[in-house]
Design a protein around this motif. Structure first.
Motif, PDB file in Angstrom:
ATOM      1  N   ARG A 238       0.850  -1.075  -0.083  1.00  0.00           N
ATOM      2  CA  ARG A 238       0.105   0.181   0.217  1.00  0.00           C
ATOM      3  C   ARG A 238       0.919   1.304   0.111  1.00  0.00           C
ATOM      4  O   ARG A 238       0.700   2.235  -0.639  1.00  0.00           O
ATOM      5  CB  ARG A 238      -1.003  -0.040   1.297  1.00  0.00           C
ATOM      6  CG  ARG A 238      -1.775   1.153   1.304  1.00  0.00           C
ATOM      7  CD  ARG A 238      -2.574   1.354   0.287  1.00  0.00           C
ATOM      8  NE  ARG A 238      -3.306   2.796   0.222  1.00  0.00           N
ATOM      9  CZ  ARG A 238      -4.752   2.707   0.545  1.00  0.00           C
ATOM     10  NH1 ARG A 238      -5.333   2.017   1.042  1.00  0.00           N
ATOM     11  NH2 ARG A 238      -4.964   4.167   0.727  1.00  0.00           N
ATOM     12  N   LEU A 241       2.176   1.889  -3.475  1.00  0.00           N
ATOM     13  CA  LEU A 241       1.090   2.320  -4.350  1.00  0.00           C
ATOM     14  C   LEU A 241       1.042   3.645  -4.256  1.00  0.00           C
ATOM     15  O   LEU A 241       0.803   4.723  -4.964  1.00  0.00           O
ATOM     16  CB  LEU A 241      -0.202   1.515  -4.470  1.00  0.00           C
ATOM     17  CG  LEU A 241      -0.056   0.062  -4.865  1.00  0.00           C
ATOM     18  CD1 LEU A 241      -1.102  -0.438  -4.095  1.00  0.00           C
ATOM     19  CD2 LEU A 241       0.197   0.004  -6.214  1.00  0.00           C
ATOM     20  N   ASP A 242       0.966   4.402  -2.924  1.00  0.00           N
ATOM     21  CA  ASP A 242       0.546   5.459  -2.497  1.00  0.00           C
ATOM     22  C   ASP A 242       1.725   6.516  -2.628  1.00  0.00           C
ATOM     23  O   ASP A 242       1.696   7.425  -3.461  1.00  0.00           O
ATOM     24  CB  ASP A 242       0.473   5.755  -1.025  1.00  0.00           C
ATOM     25  CG  ASP A 242      -0.834   5.051  -0.637  1.00  0.00           C
ATOM     26  OD1 ASP A 242      -1.831   5.156  -1.410  1.00  0.00           O
ATOM     27  OD2 ASP A 242      -1.198   4.790   0.618  1.00  0.00           O
ATOM     28  N   TYR A 247      -2.135   4.417  -6.320  1.00  0.00           N
ATOM     29  CA  TYR A 247      -3.224   3.550  -5.706  1.00  0.00           C
ATOM     30  C   TYR A 247      -4.687   3.682  -6.350  1.00  0.00           C
ATOM     31  O   TYR A 247      -5.314   2.887  -6.580  1.00  0.00           O
ATOM     32  CB  TYR A 247      -3.219   4.014  -4.354  1.00  0.00           C
ATOM     33  CG  TYR A 247      -4.261   3.443  -3.553  1.00  0.00           C
ATOM     34  CD1 TYR A 247      -4.206   1.989  -3.026  1.00  0.00           C
ATOM     35  CD2 TYR A 247      -5.495   3.607  -3.231  1.00  0.00           C
ATOM     36  CE1 TYR A 247      -5.200   1.206  -2.437  1.00  0.00           C
ATOM     37  CE2 TYR A 247      -6.750   2.912  -2.483  1.00  0.00           C
ATOM     38  CZ  TYR A 247      -6.485   1.560  -2.118  1.00  0.00           C
ATOM     39  OH  TYR A 247      -7.265   0.951  -1.538  1.00  0.00           O
ATOM     40  N   GLU A 251      -6.451   0.468  -7.367  1.00  0.00           N
ATOM     41  CA  GLU A 251      -7.296   0.182  -6.060  1.00  0.00           C
ATOM     42  C   GLU A 251      -8.060  -1.120  -6.127  1.00  0.00           C
ATOM     43  O   GLU A 251      -8.051  -1.878  -5.004  1.00  0.00           O
ATOM     44  CB  GLU A 251      -8.194   1.388  -5.908  1.00  0.00           C
ATOM     45  CG  GLU A 251      -8.881   1.182  -4.453  1.00  0.00           C
ATOM     46  CD  GLU A 251     -10.071   1.902  -4.358  1.00  0.00           C
ATOM     47  OE1 GLU A 251     -10.280   2.411  -3.106  1.00  0.00           O
ATOM     48  OE2 GLU A 251     -10.642   2.518  -5.189  1.00  0.00           O
ATOM     49  N   TYR A 254      -5.904  -4.626  -5.939  1.00  0.00           N
ATOM     50  CA  TYR A 254      -5.137  -4.440  -4.642  1.00  0.00           C
ATOM     51  C   TYR A 254      -5.946  -4.915  -3.540  1.00  0.00           C
ATOM     52  O   TYR A 254      -5.895  -5.926  -2.858  1.00  0.00           O
ATOM     53  CB  TYR A 254      -4.583  -2.766  -4.203  1.00  0.00           C
ATOM     54  CG  TYR A 254      -4.181  -2.819  -2.860  1.00  0.00           C
ATOM     55  CD1 TYR A 254      -2.909  -3.276  -2.517  1.00  0.00           C
ATOM     56  CD2 TYR A 254      -5.204  -2.477  -1.904  1.00  0.00           C
ATOM     57  CE1 TYR A 254      -2.740  -3.251  -1.028  1.00  0.00           C
ATOM     58  CE2 TYR A 254      -4.762  -1.989  -0.585  1.00  0.00           C
ATOM     59  CZ  TYR A 254      -3.484  -2.718  -0.135  1.00  0.00           C
ATOM     60  OH  TYR A 254      -3.205  -2.596   1.164  1.00  0.00           O
ATOM     61  N   GLU A 289     -12.371   0.274   3.854  1.00  0.00           N
ATOM     62  CA  GLU A 289     -12.217   0.381   2.450  1.00  0.00           C
ATOM     63  C   GLU A 289     -12.904  -0.731   1.882  1.00  0.00           C
ATOM     64  O   GLU A 289     -13.423  -0.699   0.673  1.00  0.00           O
ATOM     65  CB  GLU A 289     -10.693   0.185   2.141  1.00  0.00           C
ATOM     66  CG  GLU A 289      -9.875   1.288   2.304  1.00  0.00           C
ATOM     67  CD  GLU A 289      -8.273   1.028   2.126  1.00  0.00           C
ATOM     68  OE1 GLU A 289      -8.194   1.535   0.778  1.00  0.00           O
ATOM     69  OE2 GLU A 289      -7.547   0.941   3.055  1.00  0.00           O
TER      70      GLU A 289
END
Length: 455
Positions: A238, A241-242, A247, A251, A254, A289
């Motif tokens: 994570r 990706l950020d 992301y 998303e 993931y 999420e």
């Protein structure tokens, strides 16, 4: 030159056989790096002797630090233009390196992924391994692609392992891509970060690796003990990706990947402590999420059902009790939004006719044509014109009478329609014992017995 990297821990019975296969690859410009990760058996001595016998073998000894650190040690000492990480206990085709290299050069790919088989050591059986390369998740019309072409399912096209993946080393170094320093899930960190960073990914449909199971050696046999490693890798991925503003693009793939692994651990756990740790981590860090998306967002319906039960559970015990019946028959409760081939019902190299060109039929057709597991001799549908217009080689159902086949696989989702098609095919003259319905609407054990009795 290609660098082959193998982490070794107490693998004395496999080392010489593996070294022999690698030294006799059809492509010979190799360096084979064995990283002895603190073995306590005769592995260090065997490795040192091999290094004396062939200058292409290099051995690095280190204290036991886990497969992630060991493989990174090998990568940091590799000199090849390309690298591959293999497991010392697996079986490999002699053209493994040549096939990977040719595909990488042909497509200018940063990463190449191959198909594989599963070798069950306990029963000495070779079995299909659909998880190595999920054909139904790949672009239909090409073998190389940009990761953004399939950004919604990129992490689902293959398992998180690295033993069936071939990397351009300059690409890994440019983005500082490495395995996680963990004992478990370390390879998922490398695959996922590499997948989103690559300009191009390619696939080879050759089954170049036979992945050994039930050997009592692989660290992956004990993943229930390593929930902390899973949490570490989820956080690392994570963050990557950020940090790279990726992301928003990836998303969906993931969250589906993370959910899939979490459900797998919940459904197979053997440690109360690990179960509770993962329960509270998911509640505090991931539930929000997961819950932000509806059912259609998730690629696996069973995973969605399990996480929906999770939302309603206030304690680990409450959740464990609610999923207990599912856990006892988990292998029967998996429903896919994408339809995997029912390999267990098909004999290898058999002649298969498919009936149905809807979602189920298209998924099965694509996988079988690309895997070479069976020979698809005919594909029919009552609405042939509709699908032929879209470019699919679908023929009229009457052609079943003029084509030789061993199995007619009816690929129709609805039971009522599937049964009606089966009766129609029997009335046309197709022997009932050649017909399989997929999804299976008769008891699978009974179906397998019927097919076995007819052989």
């Amino acid at each position: 030159m290609v660098s082959i990297i193998l982490a070794v821990y107490n693998a004395e019975k496999h080392i010489e056989r593996t070294a022999d296969v690698l030294l006799n690859q059809t492509y010979s410009n190799l360096e084979i790096i064995f990283v002895d990760d603190g073995s306590t058996d005769s592995s260090p001595q065997i490795l040192d002797e091999l290094a004396i016998r062939d200058k292409r073998i290099f051995v690095i000894h280190q204290n036991n630090m886990g497969p992630g650190v060991a493989r990174n040690t090998g990568l940091n000492n590799a000199h090849g233009e390309y690298v591959i990480f293999l497991d010392v206990d697996d079986l490999f085709e002699k053209d493994l390196v040549r096939t990977f290299l040719d595909k990488a050069i042909e497509t200018s790919a940063d990463m190449v992924i191959c198909s594989a088989l599963r070798y069950d050591e306990e029963f000495s059986l070779l079995k299909p391994f659909p998880g190595a390369l999920q054909y139904n998740m790949l672009p239909y019309d090409r073998d190389s692609f940009s990761p953004e072409d399939i950004n919604d399912r990129l992490f689902q096209i293959t398992g998180g392992f690295v033993w069936n993946k071939f990397f351009k080393k300059s690409f890994l170094d440019k983005y500082n891509l490495r395995l996680a320093d963990t004992y478990c899930y370390e390879d998922m960190a490398l695959y996922c970060t590499a997948a989103v960073s690559a300009k191009k990914i390619a696939v080879s449909h050759k089954e170049l690796v036979k992945y050994r199971v039930n050997a009592g050696l692989s660290i992956s046999d004990n993943k229930d003990k390593y929930v902390e490693d899973l949490i570490t890798v989820i956080r690392l991925l994570r963050k990557y990706l950020d940090d790279n503003s990726l992301y928003i693009i990836y998303e969906q793939t993931y969250l589906n990947r993370v959910l899939s692994i979490i459900v797998q651990v919940f459904m197979s756990y053997h440690s109360q402590k690990a179960f509770e740790r993962l329960f509270y981590y998911t509640k505090e860090n991931l539930q929000f999420e997961f819950k932000a998306h509806d059912k259609d967002y998730y690629l696996n319906e069973n995973n969605y059902q399990i996480i929906s039960i999770f939302y309603e559970s206030e304690t680990p015990l409450d959740f464990a009790l609610k999923i207990h019946t599912r856990r006892t028959k988990a292998s029967q409760d998996v429903f896919y939004k994408y339809w995997p081939v029912p390999y267990e019902l098909l004999a290898k190299e058999s002649r298969v006719a498919l009936y149905g060109a809807g979602n189920v039929g298209r998924d099965v057709y694509i996988q079988l044509k690309k895997s070479d597991y069976c020979n698809v001799v005919l594909w029919v549908d009552s609405a042939r014109e509709k699908y032929a217009h879209k470019g699919f080689p679908v023929r009229d159902k009457k052609d079943m009478l003029n084509e030789e086949f061993d199995i007619l696989l009816i690929c129709i989702k609805g039971e009522e329609k599937s049964v009606a098609v089966k009766e129609e095919c029997i009335n046309m003259g197709v022997p009932a014992d050649k017909i399989i319905q997929y999804p299976e609407f008769e008891d699978k054990d009974a179906l397998i017995r019927r097919l076995t009795e007819n052989e």
